[in-house]
Design a protein around this motif. Sequence first.
Motif, PDB file in Angstrom:
ATOM      1  N   PRO A  71      -0.111 -27.234 -52.079  1.00  0.00           N
ATOM      2  CA  PRO A  71      -0.102 -26.616 -53.407  1.00  0.00           C
ATOM      3  C   PRO A  71       0.530 -27.544 -54.435  1.00  0.00           C
ATOM      4  O   PRO A  71       1.182 -28.522 -54.072  1.00  0.00           O
ATOM      5  N   ARG A  72       0.329 -27.228 -55.669  1.00  0.00           N
ATOM      6  CA  ARG A  72       0.923 -28.015 -56.749  1.00  0.00           C
ATOM      7  C   ARG A  72       2.453 -28.018 -56.653  1.00  0.00           C
ATOM      8  O   ARG A  72       3.108 -28.977 -57.009  1.00  0.00           O
ATOM      9  N   PHE A  73       3.011 -26.929 -56.102  1.00  0.00           N
ATOM     10  CA  PHE A  73       4.477 -26.844 -56.053  1.00  0.00           C
ATOM     11  C   PHE A  73       5.055 -27.518 -54.810  1.00  0.00           C
ATOM     12  O   PHE A  73       6.247 -27.491 -54.567  1.00  0.00           O
ATOM     13  N   GLN A  74       4.204 -28.128 -53.994  1.00  0.00           N
ATOM     14  CA  GLN A  74       4.682 -28.864 -52.840  1.00  0.00           C
ATOM     15  C   GLN A  74       5.568 -30.024 -53.329  1.00  0.00           C
ATOM     16  O   GLN A  74       5.310 -30.619 -54.369  1.00  0.00           O
ATOM     17  N   VAL A  75       6.614 -30.338 -52.556  1.00  0.00           N
ATOM     18  CA  VAL A  75       7.617 -31.297 -53.044  1.00  0.00           C
ATOM     19  C   VAL A  75       7.014 -32.646 -53.426  1.00  0.00           C
ATOM     20  O   VAL A  75       7.233 -33.143 -54.520  1.00  0.00           O
ATOM     21  N   ALA A 118       0.382 -17.471 -55.655  1.00  0.00           N
ATOM     22  CA  ALA A 118       0.429 -16.339 -54.731  1.00  0.00           C
ATOM     23  C   ALA A 118      -0.497 -16.586 -53.545  1.00  0.00           C
ATOM     24  O   ALA A 118      -0.153 -16.278 -52.401  1.00  0.00           O
ATOM     25  N   ALA A 119      -1.662 -17.178 -53.828  1.00  0.00           N
ATOM     26  CA  ALA A 119      -2.612 -17.463 -52.751  1.00  0.00           C
ATOM     27  C   ALA A 119      -1.998 -18.419 -51.746  1.00  0.00           C
ATOM     28  O   ALA A 119      -2.104 -18.229 -50.535  1.00  0.00           O
ATOM     29  N   PHE A 120      -1.321 -19.458 -52.264  1.00  0.00           N
ATOM     30  CA  PHE A 120      -0.706 -20.419 -51.346  1.00  0.00           C
ATOM     31  C   PHE A 120       0.421 -19.786 -50.549  1.00  0.00           C
ATOM     32  O   PHE A 120       0.576 -20.052 -49.356  1.00  0.00           O
ATOM     33  N   GLU A 121       1.212 -18.940 -51.212  1.00  0.00           N
ATOM     34  CA  GLU A 121       2.288 -18.282 -50.479  1.00  0.00           C
ATOM     35  C   GLU A 121       1.721 -17.456 -49.327  1.00  0.00           C
ATOM     36  O   GLU A 121       2.243 -17.454 -48.220  1.00  0.00           O
ATOM     37  N   SER A 122       0.632 -16.781 -49.623  1.00  0.00           N
ATOM     38  CA  SER A 122       0.009 -15.987 -48.571  1.00  0.00           C
ATOM     39  C   SER A 122      -0.518 -16.879 -47.449  1.00  0.00           C
ATOM     40  O   SER A 122      -0.396 -16.546 -46.260  1.00  0.00           O
ATOM     41  N   LEU A 123      -1.069 -18.036 -47.825  1.00  0.00           N
ATOM     42  CA  LEU A 123      -1.564 -18.964 -46.801  1.00  0.00           C
ATOM     43  C   LEU A 123      -0.423 -19.495 -45.930  1.00  0.00           C
ATOM     44  O   LEU A 123      -0.574 -19.659 -44.730  1.00  0.00           O
TER      45      LEU A 123
END
Lengths: 208, 972
Positions: free
Chosen positions: B183-187, B686-691
């Motif tokens: 995701p974009r929020f990945q470190v 939210a989609a990534f969190e669910s993944l």
Amino acid sequence: YVRPHGNSRNAILVSHRQKGNPLLKHIRNVRWEFADIVCDYLLGQETCALYLSVRYHLLHPDYLYFRIRELQKKFKLRVVLCHVDIEDVVKPLLEITKTSMLHDCTLLCGWSLEECGRYLETIKVYQHKSADIIQGQMDTDYMSRLNHALTSIRHVNKTDVVTLGSTFGSLAHIMDASMEDLGRCPGIGERKVKRLYETFHEPFKRVV
Amino acid sequence: MVQFHQHIISELLEDPTGGLVILSGGLSLHKLISNLVYLHHSSQGTLLILSSYPSQKQSILNYSNSAGTLAPKISEITSDLPSHHRTSLYTSGEVIFVTSRILIVDLLSNRLKASEICGLIILNAHTLSETSTEAFIVRILRSGNSKLYVRAFSDNAQAMVSGFAKAEKILKCLFLRKVHLWPRFQVYVSQDLEKEPPEVVDVRVPMSGYMIGIQKAVIEVMDACLKEMRKTNKVDVEDLTVESGLFKSFDEIIRRQLDPIWHTLGKKTKQLVSDLKTLRKLLDYLVRYDAVTYLKYLDSLRASESFRSVWIFAESSFKIFEYAKKRVYYCKRLEDGKIVGQSKAAAPKKRKLQEKNKDKEDSLPENTNSKVVLEEVLEEAPKWKVFREILEEIKDERQKQALSTEEFVSDTEAIDNRTVLVACKDEHSCMQLEECITKGPHKALRDEWEKYLLSKVELQSLPKHDRKKKPQESQGIGVLDGTIRKTSGNNKDVSSISKQENDALLAAATELRKEVKKDDGTNSEIFEDKAEHQKGKKRRASRNIQTTSNVDDKNSDDATVNKKSEKHPSESRKRIDPKVIGGVHTSIDEGISADKVTIRKHVQGVDTEGTMLPPVHFYAIESDTHILDILKPSVIIVYHPDVDFVREIEIYKSENPSSKLKVYFLFYDESTEVQKFEASISRENAAFESLIRQKSMMMLPAYQEGSFSGFEPPMEPASTTSQNSITRKAGGRKTIEKEMQVIVDMREFMSNLPNVLHQKGMRIVPVTLEVGDYILSPLICVERKSIQDLFGSFASGRLYHQAEMMVRYYRMPVLLIEFSQDKSFSFQSAWDISEDVTPNSIISKLSLLALHFPRLRIVWSRSLHATAEIFASLKANQDEPDEAKALRVGVPSEDGIIEDDVRAENYNTSAVEFLRRLPGVTDSNYRALMDGCKSLSELATLPMERLAELMGGQKAAKILKDFIDAKYPRLL
């Protein structure tokens, strides 16, 4: 087995076996009367129908076969009218399908008694009707035809047809429009522009 | 190459069987793929790339080409390629783009061996499922090649979480064990992108009063529709918010919930679903289109929406139409020589508007016969002005900079950085903004307005529709105060334009038209005018744009307008002298194939003082070409904010950390535009969190080498028996003693049934069939129809024709009606059955089909899997079908069939379908027409005699010609 004659020619003849079938309540647009016949419903000179509910089939899996065998070769169109009245239908329907097919019957499925009744009515009413309505004839006015043609292109809807028509003035002009002009039309996005343009300008036969 | 791309690749390479990568949208997937492809060496075998969108393919090809000669050669397989060329490509060790349909057919007919392929790259993994052709391909390849790697990618996280455990299912069907989430929020990603962030200016533009009004009204109507929807108790209420209603995916949510019961829904619910879609478009277009175009769209909408639409009659909808009109014009009434507003409430506002536009306004000559006179408002989009201001600001800044650093900056550098990139959602907005800066905003809008009026002229010659006659009286009362107008019982009139207003519009249009006639000198029939207009366009499209002095060329209407402005001195003052407008020069994007991409141009506008604005390049985000690396802009104006594009900018910046970059965002304040932008970020998160949650709970089997999902490893070398006979024990089913064989038409590989049949252990023989889709035995021929196809092919008459052919050639012709598993198993709900026997009902059509083809057998199948069961059962006591015989059936003897003829790709099917729907065109003459002319556009130009020759008759030719040339009836 009594051949229909006189005023009963316009009626569906119903076997006495069907007495008490709630389906009869839903035959409303055509007259029907009881008669001594081998099939369940006699819908025309050479058209007959057998009624079978899937629930009944589960209890008596051989019933359909014996009923079909009784019919012998008297009829041109033999319909098995199947009332789908249970949820888990795959296996019984497979059996019904196989039996009907191997014994030259046309299977029609209805999900309610209304629908089953309507099939009987329709076959009776349409027994001498031409195939016009399933041969692709449709409304012949300009707008319907234009809609019919243009909406065959994927993603193009009726609003787009109005937009294209009023922007370009005729089909000839629409077919000749540039990508840019198509793109100017409100509601016609990139995807539709491409689709339209390709349809009109790419050759019918791609070069091999 | 950005750092995190390297991370992704090295992570992916760890597992020799491959993996599934899901990353945020806009993170330059094409570059990632290109870099991955870069690692391929032909000694490893051939690498295939599957299920890419055309734009993705193009981007990857462009990017790889720019990488230089060291990069591996990427080829492309289309069905135009003769089979021996395909075969040699498969063994070449190259990187190949191929469609799943061609690949599966080639695999099944042994044109390539699994051992020749070293790996697969599958794009758009979110579109896969257990039954899709890609899964079929992977199963076959895996069983013949244990070393195969499969690397699947998706940049659509939302689609990955739609449906139950979708990611896990996709992993299973590709025999993969690892999913990599980026995701974009990945470190790593955020580190990379936030190291050298670009300078961002966020500009919030207030919407005009009417725009706010329209937005409010649309949302009100949407809300009302949603409330209605909830009442049906058919959908989960949680997802039904106006906010989610702003997204396309909203349709999916609703469809997914309603699909299983779709056939049982009442008309009203279905209408609500489509209304919500329309309303979403209205909101979107409100911030995208100018006032006139918006009104025009509404007009079209009103003309085409059926009376069934619920929303059109909602009280707030009246406001939508009313405000949209008021942004363009209003009617004033002349009484005793003075102007009387229609309502007291509306009057002050109008006066204000009049003042605002006083210098711009130039009302058309008043028609004294009419009491109602049209007054133009022509509200400009608020963003236009801001856009111009930004351009001027950039200019000023640059001038300052140039002065202070003149000596240090070399010439080339200065020029390279000059282009300003303007990103709009679509091509339409690009063209319009371009006109805004070349012609000035007011004139751009006027042109639209004149076109709008001219399009109404024709109406006069048509008989008036009485339905629309209604006196003026209560129009607009109280609307501006926000109170709801009392509507009469007759709701139809709410949306229709009153007669007087209609007349006024016509008068204005006629006036305009007269002027065109008078002044233009040339023949100014509108249509010829149009034709010329188009020619102008075409010339432009073919890139002859040396338009330095010739703006007229761009728009033949200009002739009209210029003449016109001579009459109105106030306007001619504002008119921009064409000669001042410098360099409208084209530059075709290097490396982008010219035929596919619409031309882009740098446009230089002039500001009010007549000095040059910086050169501007317009870019349509929709076009999906990655332009930043080619153009290397130093300033980007994001006119329509889009999350994916923002990320692209971030990547561009992090790849070019040294060059300066300034980004302007233009938002309409408090608009759904902002809401949508913000919501799309949070939805993706939210989609990534669910993944991430799903990933931690996945249950994946350990695939042992050579035995994938119950596959037995090949017992003998693949050379002796055919490829897929080895895999016939697929799906863990018991061994079937006799090998079953089904002949399948090539076109059917678009569907998933061949895959499922193969899983059931049948041998699939792909050929091109003239009659039927599946041949089960020498006697049984099956035409398969999904529910949607069934309705469509009844309507077109195709099914009748197909039944006719099957009955002619086969003892047991079968129509298979196949429902889909996740939809209800029934045609309609009981209450949708009409009172009487009606010709339109599906019951009537099926009954007629049965009556006319008593030998046609009908098979009703619950699902794909049920179909496979039925096939197996029907075949049980029959002989196996004969391939050579099936091929000959129904083939016209004179044009013998070519071996690898895959019709769908050798024909422009869309054009053929269109042609066959034209009046006068029949089954017997359409082939001759196709032989006689190249394309539809050529068909339109053929003279009568030639048509008659091709169609074999004057009458048919006249019907066709008349239809093509008929004038479109204009309605208000």
